[in-house]
Design an enzyme around this catalytic site. Structure first.
Site, PDB file in Angstrom:
ATOM      1  N   GLY A  16      51.063  66.243  58.717  1.00 17.79           N
ATOM      2  CA  GLY A  16      50.810  66.798  59.828  1.00 17.79           C
ATOM      3  C   GLY A  16      49.810  68.062  59.404  1.00 17.79           C
ATOM      4  O   GLY A  16      49.345  68.218  58.953  1.00 17.79           O
ATOM      5  N   ILE A  17      50.222  69.031  60.513  1.00 17.88           N
ATOM      6  CA  ILE A  17      49.444  70.543  60.411  1.00 17.88           C
ATOM      7  C   ILE A  17      49.665  71.154  59.242  1.00 17.88           C
ATOM      8  O   ILE A  17      48.721  71.829  58.617  1.00 17.88           O
ATOM      9  CB  ILE A  17      49.927  71.191  61.775  1.00 17.88           C
ATOM     10  N   ASP A  36      58.991  70.603  51.587  1.00 20.14           N
ATOM     11  CA  ASP A  36      59.122  69.738  52.565  1.00 20.14           C
ATOM     12  C   ASP A  36      60.627  69.150  52.292  1.00 20.14           C
ATOM     13  O   ASP A  36      60.922  69.100  51.081  1.00 20.14           O
ATOM     14  CB  ASP A  36      58.042  68.740  52.900  1.00 20.14           C
ATOM     15  N   CYS A  61      62.807  70.778  49.802  1.00 20.10           N
ATOM     16  CA  CYS A  61      63.886  71.886  50.250  1.00 20.10           C
ATOM     17  C   CYS A  61      64.126  71.472  51.766  1.00 20.10           C
ATOM     18  O   CYS A  61      63.529  70.927  52.419  1.00 20.10           O
ATOM     19  CB  CYS A  61      63.250  73.150  50.165  1.00 20.10           C
ATOM     20  N   ASP A  62      65.439  71.638  52.182  1.00 19.76           N
ATOM     21  CA  ASP A  62      65.980  71.583  53.339  1.00 19.76           C
ATOM     22  C   ASP A  62      66.166  72.981  53.964  1.00 19.76           C
ATOM     23  O   ASP A  62      67.234  73.666  53.603  1.00 19.76           O
ATOM     24  CB  ASP A  62      67.308  71.009  53.386  1.00 19.76           C
ATOM     25  N   TYR A 157      63.848  71.338  71.925  1.00 17.28           N
ATOM     26  CA  TYR A 157      62.562  71.677  71.317  1.00 17.28           C
ATOM     27  C   TYR A 157      62.079  72.946  71.861  1.00 17.28           C
ATOM     28  O   TYR A 157      61.677  74.047  71.129  1.00 17.28           O
ATOM     29  CB  TYR A 157      61.612  70.765  71.053  1.00 17.28           C
ATOM     30  N   LEU A 189      49.452  71.227  72.152  1.00 21.96           N
ATOM     31  CA  LEU A 189      49.741  69.881  71.632  1.00 21.96           C
ATOM     32  C   LEU A 189      48.334  69.413  70.776  1.00 21.96           C
ATOM     33  O   LEU A 189      47.237  69.562  71.252  1.00 21.96           O
ATOM     34  CB  LEU A 189      49.739  68.772  72.801  1.00 21.96           C
TER      35      LEU A 189
HETATM   36  N1  LIG Z   1      51.654  68.838  66.786  1.00 19.81           N
HETATM   37  C1  LIG Z   1      51.761  69.376  67.863  1.00 19.81           C
HETATM   38  O1  LIG Z   1      51.458  69.038  69.034  1.00 19.81           O
HETATM   39  C2  LIG Z   1      52.371  70.998  67.972  1.00 19.81           C
HETATM   40  C3  LIG Z   1      52.360  71.722  68.987  1.00 19.81           C
HETATM   41  C4  LIG Z   1      52.881  72.888  69.011  1.00 19.81           C
HETATM   42  C5  LIG Z   1      53.833  73.245  67.990  1.00 19.81           C
HETATM   43  N2  LIG Z   1      53.648  72.466  66.646  1.00 19.81           N
HETATM   44  C6  LIG Z   1      54.639  72.994  65.461  1.00 19.81           C
HETATM   45  O2  LIG Z   1      53.670  72.779  64.449  1.00 19.81           O
HETATM   46  C7  LIG Z   1      54.347  72.673  63.217  1.00 19.81           C
HETATM   47  C8  LIG Z   1      53.933  71.215  62.832  1.00 19.81           C
HETATM   48  O3  LIG Z   1      53.712  70.461  63.577  1.00 19.81           O
HETATM   49  P1  LIG Z   1      53.373  68.988  63.035  1.00 19.81           P
HETATM   50  O4  LIG Z   1      53.078  68.288  64.541  1.00 19.81           O
HETATM   51  O5  LIG Z   1      52.841  68.676  61.938  1.00 19.81           O
HETATM   52  O6  LIG Z   1      54.944  68.113  62.960  1.00 19.81           O
HETATM   53  P2  LIG Z   1      55.524  67.058  62.125  1.00 19.81           P
HETATM   54  O7  LIG Z   1      56.953  66.578  62.722  1.00 19.81           O
HETATM   55  O8  LIG Z   1      54.378  65.945  61.805  1.00 19.81           O
HETATM   56  O9  LIG Z   1      55.768  67.884  60.399  1.00 19.81           O
HETATM   57  C9  LIG Z   1      57.025  68.643  60.597  1.00 19.81           C
HETATM   58  C10 LIG Z   1      57.271  68.773  59.077  1.00 19.81           C
HETATM   59  O10 LIG Z   1      58.764  69.324  58.715  1.00 19.81           O
HETATM   60  C11 LIG Z   1      59.285  68.941  58.067  1.00 19.81           C
HETATM   61  N3  LIG Z   1      60.821  69.034  58.150  1.00 19.81           N
HETATM   62  C12 LIG Z   1      61.603  68.504  59.315  1.00 19.81           C
HETATM   63  N4  LIG Z   1      62.945  69.065  58.778  1.00 19.81           N
HETATM   64  C13 LIG Z   1      62.904  69.829  57.596  1.00 19.81           C
HETATM   65  C14 LIG Z   1      63.802  70.590  57.001  1.00 19.81           C
HETATM   66  N5  LIG Z   1      65.111  70.342  57.292  1.00 19.81           N
HETATM   67  N6  LIG Z   1      63.380  71.023  55.858  1.00 19.81           N
HETATM   68  C15 LIG Z   1      61.953  71.098  55.273  1.00 19.81           C
HETATM   69  N7  LIG Z   1      61.149  70.473  56.082  1.00 19.81           N
HETATM   70  C16 LIG Z   1      61.511  69.669  57.181  1.00 19.81           C
HETATM   71  C17 LIG Z   1      59.318  67.316  58.044  1.00 19.81           C
HETATM   72  O11 LIG Z   1      59.648  66.303  57.187  1.00 19.81           O
HETATM   73  C18 LIG Z   1      57.664  67.300  58.369  1.00 19.81           C
HETATM   74  O12 LIG Z   1      56.935  66.972  57.296  1.00 19.81           O
HETATM   75  C19 LIG Z   1      56.023  72.439  63.771  1.00 19.81           C
HETATM   76  O13 LIG Z   1      56.511  73.592  63.891  1.00 19.81           O
HETATM   77  C20 LIG Z   1      55.703  72.090  65.162  1.00 19.81           C
HETATM   78  O14 LIG Z   1      56.712  72.261  66.061  1.00 19.81           O
HETATM   79  C21 LIG Z   1      53.211  71.345  66.687  1.00 19.81           C
END
Ligand SMILES: NC(=O)c1ccc[n+]([C@@H]2O[C@H](COP(=O)([O-])OP(=O)(O)OC[C@H]3O[C@@H](n4cnc5c(N)ncnc54)[C@H](O)[C@@H]3O)[C@@H](O)[C@H]2O)c1
Length: 253
Positions: A16-17, A36, A61-62, A157, A189
Site C-alpha cells: 500500500g501507501i 510491518d 514488528c507488531d 476506524y 481515499l
Molecule cells: N488508502 C486510503 O484510502 C487511506 C486514506 C486515508 C488514510 N489512510 C491511512 O494510510 C495508511 C496506509 O494505508 P494503506 O491504504 O496503505 O493501508 P493498508 O491496509 O494497505 O496497509 C496497512 C499496513 O499496515 C500493516 N499493519 C497492520 N497491522 C499492523 C501491526 N499490528 N503492526 C505492524 N504493521 C501492521 C498491514 O500489514 C499493512 O501492510 C494507514 O494508516 C491508513 O489508515 C489510507
C-alpha cells in the site's frame, strides 16, 4: 538527497501507501527501515529494483505490542546508531469491514484501537528517547480525512484516526523543546495496489470522493509523497503539532 545520513522508519510498509513512502525516503538518501507485521521482502525488492544503491532494512514488528516495538528500535539503533524520521503509517485499514457501529464487537473495536492508536503511541514512545538524545527528530502520524467527514459504518476506524490527530497535538507540545517535530497527515481515499488487487475492485467505489474534490480525480499514493518529504526534511523544522490534509480539496479543513 535531502535526507542523506538520516535514518527513517516506516511502519506498515509491506504494501500500500507505506511502500511508496519507503521508495521516496530512500530516493532522498535516507537509510530506510521497512516495518510491518507481514513479510516486507516485496517492498525491499521493488525499492532496490528502482534504487539499487538504497540502504534498506526490513523488520517484522507488531506495533500494538510494546516488546515488539522495543525490539524494532533496538535493532535500528544497533545497526544505524540513530533514528531521525518515524512515519507512523501502519493501521488496520484495507482489511477492515464496514458495518453499523452497533454491530462492531468489543474485540473488533479494541483490535482497531490497539493498532491504529496504541501502535502510534508505542512507536512514538520508543523513538522519543533516541530523538531527544539527538535533539532532532520527525514524527509523522498518518491520520485520515475520514475523521473530519465521519464516514458512515466505519466508527472504529474514524475514531482511531481522530485519536491519532489529537495524540499528535498532545505530544508535539511535549517534544518541541527537544527539537522534535510531530505532525499528522490526513489523506483522502487513496487507490493502492491492495485495493486494485481486490476481486470486486471498482472505480465506482471512488466516485463519491472524486466528485466531492476540488481536484476531481482518484488520489494516488504519490500524491502524499511531497507532504511526507516536507515533514521529514529540515524544510519543516519550525512546523509542529499540525495536520496537513491531502485530499484534493474535498472537505476543507
Ligand atoms: N488508502 C486510503 O484510502 C487511506 C486514506 C486515508 C488514510 N489512510 C491511512 O494510510 C495508511 C496506509 O494505508 P494503506 O491504504 O496503505 O493501508 P493498508 O491496509 O494497505 O496497509 C496497512 C499496513 O499496515 C500493516 N499493519 C497492520 N497491522 C499492523 C501491526 N499490528 N503492526 C505492524 N504493521 C501492521 C498491514 O500489514 C499493512 O501492510 C494507514 O494508516 C491508513 O489508515 C489510507
Amino acid at each position: 538527497m535531502r535526507l542523506k545520513n538520516k535514518v527513517a522508519v516506516v511502519t506498515g510498509s509491506a504494501q500500500g501507501i507505506g511502500a511508496v513512502y519507503v521508495k521516496a525516503l530512500a530516493a532522498e538518501g535516507a537509510k530506510t527501515v521497512i516495518v510491518d507485521i507481514k513479510d516486507c521482502a516485496k517492498t525491499a525488492e521493488a525499492t532496490n529494483t528502482d534504487l539499487p544503491d538504497a540502504e534498506l532494512m526490513t523488520h517484522i514488528c507488531d506495533i500494538s505490542d510494546e516488546t515488539s516495538v522495543h525490539g524494532l528500535v533496538q535493532k535500528v539503533i544497533k545497526k544505524y546508531g540513530r533514528l531521525d524520521i518515524l512515519v507512523n503509517n501502519a493501521a488496520i485499514f484495507a482489511s477492515l469491514d464496514r458495518k453499523p457501529f452497533e454491530e462492531i464487537s468489543v474485540n473488533e473495536w479494541d483490535s482497531v484501537m490497539s493498532v491504529n492508536l496504541r501502535g502510534v503511541f508505542l512507536c512514538a514512545k520508543a523513538a522519543s528517547p533516541i530523538m531527544k538524545a539527538q535533539k532532532y527528530g520527525k514524527i509523522i502520524n498518518i491520520a485520515s480525512d475520514t475523521m473530519m467527514k465521519g464516514t458512515k459504518h466505519f466508527a472504529h476506524y474514524v475514531s482511531s484516526k481522530g485519536g491519532v490527530f489529537a495524540f499528535t497535538r498532545a505530544i508535539a507540545k511535549e517534544l518541541g523543546e527537544y527539537g522534535i517535530c510531530v505532525n499528522s497527515v490526513a489523506p483522502g481515499l487513496t487507490s493502492t495496489d491492495v485495493m486494485e488487487a481486490e476481486e470486486n475492485f471498482t472505480l465506482k467505489r471512488f466516485d463519491r470522493s472524486v466528485s466531492a474534490r476540488s481536484i476531481q480525480r482518484i488520489q494516488q499514493p504519490e500524491d502524499l509523497v511531497g507532504t511526507i518529504m516536507y515533514l521529514a526534511s529540515s524544510d519543516s523544522d519550525f512546523v509542529t503539532g499540525q495536520c496537513i490534509v491531502v485530499n484534493g480539496g474535498d472537505n476543507l479543513y
